[in-house]
Design a protein around this motif. Structure first.
Motif, short mmCIF file in Angstrom:
data_model
loop_
_atom_site.label_atom_id
_atom_site.label_comp_id
_atom_site.label_asym_id
_atom_site.label_seq_id
_atom_site.Cartn_x
_atom_site.Cartn_y
_atom_site.Cartn_z
N PRO A 189 9.96 6.72 -15.40
CA PRO A 189 9.03 7.04 -14.30
C PRO A 189 8.16 8.26 -14.58
O PRO A 189 8.64 9.25 -15.12
CB PRO A 189 9.94 7.27 -13.09
N SER A 190 6.89 8.15 -14.21
CA SER A 190 5.98 9.30 -14.38
C SER A 190 5.37 9.67 -13.04
O SER A 190 5.32 8.84 -12.12
CB SER A 190 4.91 8.95 -15.41
N PRO A 191 4.92 10.93 -12.90
CA PRO A 191 4.41 11.38 -11.59
C PRO A 191 3.15 10.63 -11.15
O PRO A 191 2.40 10.14 -11.98
CB PRO A 191 4.07 12.86 -11.82
N LEU A 192 2.94 10.56 -9.83
CA LEU A 192 1.77 9.88 -9.26
C LEU A 192 0.68 10.90 -8.99
O LEU A 192 0.67 11.50 -7.92
CB LEU A 192 2.13 9.22 -7.93
N LYS A 193 -0.21 11.10 -9.96
CA LYS A 193 -1.29 12.05 -9.72
C LYS A 193 -2.53 11.35 -9.22
O LYS A 193 -3.26 11.85 -8.40
CB LYS A 193 -1.58 12.84 -11.00
N THR B 96 0.84 -1.20 0.00
CA THR B 96 0.00 0.00 0.00
C THR B 96 0.87 1.25 0.00
O THR B 96 0.68 2.16 -0.81
CB THR B 96 -0.93 -0.02 1.23
N LEU B 97 1.85 1.30 0.90
CA LEU B 97 2.70 2.48 0.98
C LEU B 97 3.82 2.45 -0.05
O LEU B 97 4.23 3.48 -0.58
CB LEU B 97 3.28 2.62 2.39
N VAL B 98 4.32 1.24 -0.34
CA VAL B 98 5.44 1.15 -1.28
C VAL B 98 5.03 1.63 -2.66
O VAL B 98 5.72 2.44 -3.28
CB VAL B 98 5.98 -0.30 -1.36
N ILE B 99 3.89 1.17 -3.15
CA ILE B 99 3.56 1.51 -4.53
C ILE B 99 2.82 2.82 -4.67
O ILE B 99 2.84 3.43 -5.73
CB ILE B 99 2.81 0.36 -5.25
N ALA B 100 2.16 3.26 -3.61
CA ALA B 100 1.35 4.48 -3.76
C ALA B 100 1.41 5.37 -2.53
O ALA B 100 0.44 6.04 -2.20
CB ALA B 100 -0.10 4.08 -4.06
N GLY B 101 2.57 5.41 -1.87
CA GLY B 101 2.70 6.17 -0.62
C GLY B 101 2.17 7.59 -0.70
O GLY B 101 1.44 8.03 0.18
N GLU B 102 2.52 8.26 -1.78
CA GLU B 102 2.13 9.65 -1.96
C GLU B 102 0.60 9.81 -1.96
O GLU B 102 0.05 10.67 -1.27
CB GLU B 102 2.69 10.11 -3.30
N LEU B 103 -0.07 8.94 -2.72
CA LEU B 103 -1.53 9.01 -2.83
C LEU B 103 -2.19 8.62 -1.52
O LEU B 103 -3.16 9.24 -1.08
CB LEU B 103 -2.02 8.04 -3.91
N VAL B 104 -1.66 7.57 -0.89
CA VAL B 104 -2.23 7.06 0.36
C VAL B 104 -2.16 8.13 1.45
O VAL B 104 -3.14 8.38 2.15
CB VAL B 104 -1.49 5.77 0.79
N LEU B 105 -1.02 8.79 1.55
CA LEU B 105 -0.87 9.84 2.56
C LEU B 105 -1.81 11.01 2.31
O LEU B 105 -2.36 11.58 3.25
CB LEU B 105 0.58 10.34 2.57
N ARG B 106 -1.99 11.33 1.04
CA ARG B 106 -2.89 12.42 0.67
C ARG B 106 -4.32 12.11 1.14
O ARG B 106 -4.99 12.96 1.70
CB ARG B 106 -2.86 12.59 -0.85
N GLU B 107 -4.75 10.87 0.92
CA GLU B 107 -6.11 10.47 1.33
C GLU B 107 -6.24 10.52 2.86
O GLU B 107 -7.25 10.96 3.39
CB GLU B 107 -6.45 9.06 0.83
N ALA B 108 -5.21 10.05 3.54
CA ALA B 108 -5.24 10.03 5.01
C ALA B 108 -5.34 11.45 5.56
O ALA B 108 -6.08 11.71 6.51
CB ALA B 108 -4.01 9.31 5.55
N GLN B 109 -4.59 12.37 4.94
CA GLN B 109 -4.61 13.76 5.40
C GLN B 109 -5.98 14.40 5.19
O GLN B 109 -6.47 15.13 6.05
CB GLN B 109 -3.54 14.57 4.67
N LYS B 110 -6.59 14.09 4.04
CA LYS B 110 -7.90 14.68 3.70
C LYS B 110 -8.94 14.36 4.76
O LYS B 110 -9.75 15.20 5.11
CB LYS B 110 -8.38 14.12 2.35
#
Ligand code: MG
Length: 384
Positions: free
Chosen positions: A356-360, A125-139
């Motif tokens: 590599p491409s950005p994780l939007k 969960t964090l390895v492949i999409a850490g950035e997105l996962v953290l964003r959701e948690a913050q929201k």
């Protein structure tokens, strides 16, 4: 009474979560439960814990499950939708994810989106999409409580401290079964050798990952997302697995969490956080332990660790590619299609071929994941 939705109940984490809950029936209730395809064990667990809703990922096995629990009044869901439904049950106080592999990502993201606190054992969960996962948690202001023993250790050590006062995280590694092998000895490692882990009893994929130290590499990435991407993380080999990790603070003081190597300890902490409850487990006997040893990791013999650190530094979709390539390579090794050393070589090749491409959004991760799986599979067939 805490109401729990448990994802991945039939895996080794899931079984340990249920063990902790069974020992504390007055504190917890299993509200929802999901599993992959082990319908026999799942039916037994359902009978014992009587959740309101269950989901089986493998849709083909739904008829069997329905038959097994026909006498129980339980809602049965299936597939990815089913896991997501279990992860977002409105009455659940906490979601615990012990799902194996990247199948854990979607339900975890949905759990956080719906504002659930997430006790997380699933590394991917964090390895492949850490950035997105953290964003959701913050929201939604939901909290991720790590269950992995190392991250639980760091999380426990951080209790009452400020993240900004961390100088570095010291992530301990057992070194796996080949810690003392020479470079040449590692040429001839077999599936049987690699499945034999000295300190922890785990599933096949994670045992192989532990032997290549990819497991530590994935934990390195996980630690970065959990405790700050700019926080330095140093990996140190500590064969006894007694210290589960440490933090050095800005004043050079080092704090460690120690304990027996039993997953029920970090699981109990995640379930009881911020409190603790009694666990009927043997105490750590330091006198009989004798020595605790430490040594730096050897990136030559364990190239997977270096690849993971590199992937995190490159960022964007690279960690997702590393993870997917590793899953396919480990599977190919378990099926004896490739040699042990090929695991790292294949991952390296796939990383080199990746732009590599950005994780939007989630789609970016899924595309990179699929690409890496296809690329690795292609390389497995081309080279063998
Ligand atoms: Mg671990």
């Amino acid at each position: 009474m805490k109401k729990i939705s448990l994802l991945g109940s039939t895996g080794s984490i899931g079984a340990n979560v249920l063990d902790v809950i069974e020992r504390n029936p007055e504190k917890f209730q299993i509200l929802g439960m999901s599993a992959g395809n082990n319908v026999d064990l799942f039916a037994k667990q359902i009978r014992k814990f009587k959740p309101r809703v269950v989901a089986l990922f493998d849709t083909k096995k739904i008829p069997t499950l329905k038959e097994r629990i026909a006498d129980l009044d339980i809602e049965i869901l299936s597939g990815e939708e089913g896991s997501v439904a279990v992860a977002t049950l409105p009455e659940a106080d906490m979601v615990v994810s012990g799902v194996m592999g990247s199948a854990g990502l979607l339900p975890a993201i949905h759990a956080l989106k719906s504002g659930k606190n997430l006790a997380l054992a699933n590394k991917e969960t964090l390895v492949i999409a850490g950035e997105l996962v953290l964003r959701e948690a913050q929201k939604t202001n939901s909290q991720i409580i790590p269950i992995d023993s190392e991250h639980s250790a760091i999380f426990q050590v951080l209790n009452g401290e400020k993240k900004e006062r961390i100088k570095k995280i010291i992530l301990t590694a057992s070194g796996g079964p080949f810690r003392t092998f020479s470079f040449d000895q590692m040429e001839t490692v077999t599936v049987k050798d690699a499945l034999n882990h000295p300190n922890w009893d785990m599933g096949a994929k994670i045992t192989i990952d532990s032997s290549t130290m990819m497991n530590k590499g994935l934990e390195y990435i996980e630690a970065k997302w959990l405790f700050g991407v700019n926080t330095p993380v140093e990996v140190i080999v500590h064969a006894q697995s007694i210290i589960h990790s440490m933090i050095e603070f800005v004043d050079t003081s080092i704090m460690a969490q120690l304990g027996i190597p039993d997953m029920r300890v970090p699981i109990a902490y995640a379930l009881s956080y911020p409190d603790r409850f009694e666990c009927d487990l043997p105490s750590l006997d330091l006198a009989t332990m004798g020595n605790l040893t430490f040594e730096p990791p050897d990136f030559e013999r364990f190239p997977c660790l270096r690849l993971a650190i590199d992937a995190m530094e490159i960022g964007k979709t690279m960690p997702a590619v590393l993870n997917a390539a590793n899953e396919i390579a480990v599977q190919a090794f378990l099926e004896e299609l490739i040699s042990y050393k090929d695991i790292a070589e294949l991952i390296h090749m796939v990383m080199q071929n990746h732009n590599p491409s950005p994780l939007k959004e989630l789609q970016d991760v899924l595309i990179a994941d699929r690409w890496a799986r296809e690329e690795t599979t292609k390389l497995v067939t081309v080279t063998h």
